[in-house]
Motif scaffolding. Sequence first.
Motif, PDB file in Angstrom:
ATOM      1  N   THR A   1      -8.680  24.698  17.356  1.00  0.00           N
ATOM      2  CA  THR A   1      -8.701  25.648  18.461  1.00  0.00           C
ATOM      3  C   THR A   1      -8.685  27.075  17.931  1.00  0.00           C
ATOM      4  N   GLY A   2      -9.113  28.008  18.775  1.00  0.00           N
ATOM      5  CA  GLY A   2      -9.090  29.416  18.401  1.00  0.00           C
ATOM      6  C   GLY A   2     -10.473  29.944  18.085  1.00  0.00           C
ATOM      7  N   THR A   3     -10.547  31.243  17.854  1.00  0.00           N
ATOM      8  CA  THR A   3     -11.800  31.909  17.509  1.00  0.00           C
ATOM      9  C   THR A   3     -11.769  32.270  16.034  1.00  0.00           C
ATOM     10  N   PHE A   4     -12.826  31.927  15.337  1.00  0.00           N
ATOM     11  CA  PHE A   4     -12.869  32.140  13.892  1.00  0.00           C
ATOM     12  C   PHE A   4     -14.094  32.978  13.533  1.00  0.00           C
ATOM     13  N   GLU A   5     -13.871  33.970  12.715  1.00  0.00           N
ATOM     14  CA  GLU A   5     -14.954  34.801  12.226  1.00  0.00           C
ATOM     15  C   GLU A   5     -14.893  34.844  10.697  1.00  0.00           C
ATOM     16  N   VAL A   6     -16.025  34.586  10.071  1.00  0.00           N
ATOM     17  CA  VAL A   6     -16.096  34.615   8.610  1.00  0.00           C
ATOM     18  C   VAL A   6     -17.336  35.402   8.209  1.00  0.00           C
ATOM     19  N   PRO A   7     -17.306  36.044   7.052  1.00  0.00           N
ATOM     20  CA  PRO A   7     -18.487  36.766   6.572  1.00  0.00           C
ATOM     21  C   PRO A   7     -19.655  35.803   6.355  1.00  0.00           C
ATOM     22  N   PRO A   8     -20.884  36.269   6.540  1.00  0.00           N
ATOM     23  CA  PRO A   8     -22.050  35.396   6.326  1.00  0.00           C
ATOM     24  C   PRO A   8     -22.274  35.112   4.843  1.00  0.00           C
ATOM     25  N   GLY A   9     -23.006  34.062   4.578  1.00  0.00           N
ATOM     26  CA  GLY A   9     -23.428  33.770   3.215  1.00  0.00           C
ATOM     27  C   GLY A   9     -22.495  32.865   2.444  1.00  0.00           C
ATOM     28  N   ASP A  10     -22.851  32.606   1.198  1.00  0.00           N
ATOM     29  CA  ASP A  10     -22.082  31.735   0.319  1.00  0.00           C
ATOM     30  C   ASP A  10     -20.735  32.371  -0.034  1.00  0.00           C
ATOM     31  N   PHE A  11     -19.790  31.515  -0.434  1.00  0.00           N
ATOM     32  CA  PHE A  11     -18.445  31.990  -0.769  1.00  0.00           C
ATOM     33  C   PHE A  11     -18.050  31.444  -2.136  1.00  0.00           C
ATOM     34  N   VAL A  12     -17.934  32.328  -3.116  1.00  0.00           N
ATOM     35  CA  VAL A  12     -17.469  31.960  -4.460  1.00  0.00           C
ATOM     36  C   VAL A  12     -16.005  32.355  -4.545  1.00  0.00           C
ATOM     37  N   ALA A  13     -15.115  31.358  -4.401  1.00  0.00           N
ATOM     38  CA  ALA A  13     -13.675  31.644  -4.393  1.00  0.00           C
ATOM     39  C   ALA A  13     -13.191  32.052  -5.772  1.00  0.00           C
ATOM     40  N   LYS A  14     -13.702  31.363  -6.792  1.00  0.00           N
ATOM     41  CA  LYS A  14     -13.333  31.690  -8.166  1.00  0.00           C
ATOM     42  C   LYS A  14     -14.264  30.977  -9.114  1.00  0.00           C
ATOM     43  N   LYS A  15     -14.239  31.381 -10.369  1.00  0.00           N
ATOM     44  CA  LYS A  15     -14.997  30.706 -11.407  1.00  0.00           C
ATOM     45  C   LYS A  15     -14.050  29.775 -12.167  1.00  0.00           C
ATOM     46  N   SER A  16     -14.596  28.666 -12.649  1.00  0.00           N
ATOM     47  CA  SER A  16     -13.790  27.659 -13.321  1.00  0.00           C
ATOM     48  C   SER A  16     -14.581  27.083 -14.497  1.00  0.00           C
ATOM     49  N   LYS A  17     -13.894  26.406 -15.400  1.00  0.00           N
ATOM     50  CA  LYS A  17     -14.579  25.739 -16.503  1.00  0.00           C
ATOM     51  C   LYS A  17     -15.353  24.525 -16.006  1.00  0.00           C
ATOM     52  N   THR A  18     -14.768  23.813 -15.022  1.00  0.00           N
ATOM     53  CA  THR A  18     -15.407  22.620 -14.481  1.00  0.00           C
ATOM     54  C   THR A  18     -15.259  22.593 -12.969  1.00  0.00           C
ATOM     55  N   TYR A  19     -16.178  21.850 -12.319  1.00  0.00           N
ATOM     56  CA  TYR A  19     -16.229  21.839 -10.858  1.00  0.00           C
ATOM     57  C   TYR A  19     -16.426  20.420 -10.326  1.00  0.00           C
ATOM     58  N   ALA A  20     -15.955  20.227  -9.074  1.00  0.00           N
ATOM     59  CA  ALA A  20     -16.233  19.010  -8.310  1.00  0.00           C
ATOM     60  C   ALA A  20     -17.053  19.431  -7.099  1.00  0.00           C
ATOM     61  N   VAL A  21     -18.288  18.939  -7.008  1.00  0.00           N
ATOM     62  CA  VAL A  21     -19.218  19.391  -5.981  1.00  0.00           C
ATOM     63  C   VAL A  21     -19.397  18.301  -4.930  1.00  0.00           C
ATOM     64  N   ALA A  22     -19.148  18.670  -3.667  1.00  0.00           N
ATOM     65  CA  ALA A  22     -19.288  17.731  -2.552  1.00  0.00           C
ATOM     66  C   ALA A  22     -20.558  18.038  -1.771  1.00  0.00           C
ATOM     67  N   ILE A  23     -21.468  17.089  -1.717  1.00  0.00           N
ATOM     68  CA  ILE A  23     -22.653  17.218  -0.861  1.00  0.00           C
ATOM     69  C   ILE A  23     -22.213  16.782   0.536  1.00  0.00           C
ATOM     70  N   ASP A  24     -21.885  17.764   1.366  1.00  0.00           N
ATOM     71  CA  ASP A  24     -21.193  17.524   2.640  1.00  0.00           C
ATOM     72  C   ASP A  24     -21.866  18.345   3.742  1.00  0.00           C
ATOM     73  N   PRO A  25     -23.092  17.977   4.161  1.00  0.00           N
ATOM     74  CA  PRO A  25     -23.893  18.838   5.040  1.00  0.00           C
ATOM     75  C   PRO A  25     -23.198  19.282   6.325  1.00  0.00           C
ATOM     76  N   SER A  26     -22.399  18.402   6.929  1.00  0.00           N
ATOM     77  CA  SER A  26     -21.761  18.727   8.205  1.00  0.00           C
ATOM     78  C   SER A  26     -20.339  19.243   8.062  1.00  0.00           C
TER      79      SER A  26
END
Length: 247
Positions: free
Chosen positions: A71-96
């Motif tokens: 519930t509630g109204t949410f506003e986020v900046p447009p575009g991709d979001f890089v939270a941080k850089k890491s040595k390794t990543y876990a990538v989720a293909i999660d279209p929805s």
Amino acid sequence: MTKPSRRTASRPHVTCHMLGSVDGRIVQKIWALKDSARYFEETAEKIKVDAWVVGRTTMQEFSSKRQRPRTGTFEVPPGDFVAKKSKTYAVAIDPSGKCRWDSDMVSTEHVIEVLTEQVPAEYLHHLRSKGVSYIFGGKTELDLALVLRKLGELFGMRRVRLDGGGHMNGTFLKAGLVDELSLVLAPLADGTIGTPSVFDVEEGYGRRKATHFHLRSVRRFEKDFLWMRYEVTSSRSSSASAKTPRK
């Protein structure tokens, strides 16, 4: 139609790593292997990559089981979001955008969600609040070639390991985006009609030819298991095959 995707400096090298039976199926309960995960993981750890990539169903095993209010109204900046850089990543293909998170990490890997632009702002706000990075791979369906380019350009990835199910692997294969196959062959035959295979490719549009491989190495271990490494010698697809529907 455009030409099949070719690996460039900005697109990571993709190694598909799977545990399969001699008849090409992927692990099921009827295999009755004592510790099937061990055969997969011990070999996977020997493949040096910047990230492992899985679909939404697999990633939900690692994500949060908690339900959150929407519930509630949410506003986020447009575009991709890089939270941080890491040595390794876990990538989720999660279209929805169905995976929920308690933190931005799976073990030692920083989580990156791969989404379509149809995902609601509430979900993007949730990811930002947990420090989870996300990228958009298309408006209503994912363009996997674009996804890989973004992983290379935004996160500096040079090599990734695709730990799909058969459908996920098949989508990458049809798009011409698999560079290498790492196959752990279990000494058994499944024989079940309809059981998922290492690559399950959906037909229905365009023309496609089989992908050919060159054997790089083979190693016997655990008495009767084989670990085979192949590199792709030819892969032909259409531009449409680089896209995966919203789920």
